[in-house]
Design a protein around this motif. Structure first.
Motif, PDB file in Angstrom:
ATOM      1  N   ASP A   1      -3.751   1.452  -5.573  1.00 44.21           N
ATOM      2  CA  ASP A   1      -3.961   2.899  -5.481  1.00 44.21           C
ATOM      3  C   ASP A   1      -5.152   3.356  -6.323  1.00 44.21           C
ATOM      4  O   ASP A   1      -5.426   4.551  -6.399  1.00 44.21           O
ATOM      5  CB  ASP A   1      -2.684   3.631  -5.904  1.00 44.21           C
ATOM      6  N   ARG A   2      -5.808   2.408  -6.958  1.00 44.76           N
ATOM      7  CA  ARG A   2      -6.974   2.669  -7.809  1.00 44.76           C
ATOM      8  C   ARG A   2      -6.711   3.791  -8.815  1.00 44.76           C
ATOM      9  O   ARG A   2      -7.509   4.731  -8.961  1.00 44.76           O
ATOM     10  CB  ARG A   2      -8.203   2.968  -6.951  1.00 44.76           C
ATOM     11  N   ARG A   3      -5.612   3.669  -9.515  1.00 43.72           N
ATOM     12  CA  ARG A   3      -5.267   4.655 -10.554  1.00 43.72           C
ATOM     13  C   ARG A   3      -5.971   4.256 -11.841  1.00 43.72           C
ATOM     14  O   ARG A   3      -5.382   3.705 -12.770  1.00 43.72           O
ATOM     15  CB  ARG A   3      -3.751   4.717 -10.744  1.00 43.72           C
TER      16      ARG A   3
ATOM     17  N   ARG B   1       0.836  -1.210   0.000  1.00 46.47           N
ATOM     18  CA  ARG B   1       0.000   0.000   0.000  1.00 46.47           C
ATOM     19  C   ARG B   1       0.871   1.261   0.000  1.00 46.47           C
ATOM     20  O   ARG B   1       0.608   2.212  -0.748  1.00 46.47           O
ATOM     21  CB  ARG B   1      -0.934  -0.016   1.205  1.00 46.47           C
TER      22      ARG B   1
ATOM     23  N   ALA C   1       2.436   1.695  -3.387  1.00 46.20           N
ATOM     24  CA  ALA C   1       1.430   2.119  -4.364  1.00 46.20           C
ATOM     25  C   ALA C   1       1.193   3.622  -4.298  1.00 46.20           C
ATOM     26  O   ALA C   1       0.950   4.267  -5.327  1.00 46.20           O
ATOM     27  CB  ALA C   1       0.123   1.362  -4.134  1.00 46.20           C
ATOM     28  N   HIS C   2       1.260   4.192  -3.113  1.00 44.02           N
ATOM     29  CA  HIS C   2       1.063   5.636  -2.955  1.00 44.02           C
ATOM     30  C   HIS C   2       2.286   6.423  -3.397  1.00 44.02           C
ATOM     31  O   HIS C   2       2.157   7.546  -3.871  1.00 44.02           O
ATOM     32  CB  HIS C   2       0.725   5.991  -1.505  1.00 44.02           C
TER      33      HIS C   2
END
Length: 163
Positions: free
Chosen positions: A56-58, A24, A27-28
């Motif tokens: 990161d739901r990009r 996580r 990912a950020h």
């Protein structure tokens, strides 16, 4: 290798938690430019990039991942593409997954990421109330035809998309 086949799910809870926290954070921190470089590389890099994108739901990578999934040029990286598309969870993502299944469920000689794709589609359906997977899973449908032709047939699974 923890991402391959979601192997981290087999770890004990403390190791799994630590791994997911690290993932996580990464990912950020990673930039879009770094992700693009990873997506142009070999399968391990692509798998990692896709999981980071999904975490990161990009969703601006949606079409890139959908195209890479459909092309299926490298082994195992499709698992990550399916993970990310399931995490985004929209009808657009379902369309990418359905296009993949339309192509590769017609190919019993190709055992690629069909299990990942159908489970991602089922995940989207369960979250949105849609029925994108229904036509594949109907009796005699493409899933049953493809799965029945496999050496070791198995039902569509549920992978972890709620991380």
């Amino acid at each position: 290798m923890h991402l391959l086949h979601a192997n981290f799910t087999r770890e004990d809870e403390s190791k799994r938690t630590l791994f997911l926290q690290s993932l996580r954070a990464a990912a950020h921190e990673i930039t879009d430019e770094e992700l693009e470089v990873l997506l142009e590389s070999e399968w391990r890099s692509r798998l990692t990039a896709a999981w980071l994108i999904g975490f990161d739901r990009r969703d601006h990578f949606r079409d890139v991942l959908g195209d890479l999934l459909l092309a299926s040029r490298l082994c195992f990286s499709g698992q990550g593409y399916c993970f990310a598309l399931a995490r985004f969870g929209t009808d657009e993502d379902a369309q990418h997954l359905a296009a993949y299944l339309d192509r590769y469920l017609r190919r019993p000689d190709c055992q690629y990421d069909q299990h990942w794709a159908i489970s991602a589609l089922l995940h989207i359906d369960s979250r949105s109330g849609s029925e994108h997977a229904a036509r594949f899973l109907a009796p005699g449908g493409l899933w049953h035809q493809w799965n029945g032709a496999q050496y070791s047939p198995s039902p569509p699974g549920r992978f972890i998309y709620e991380l």
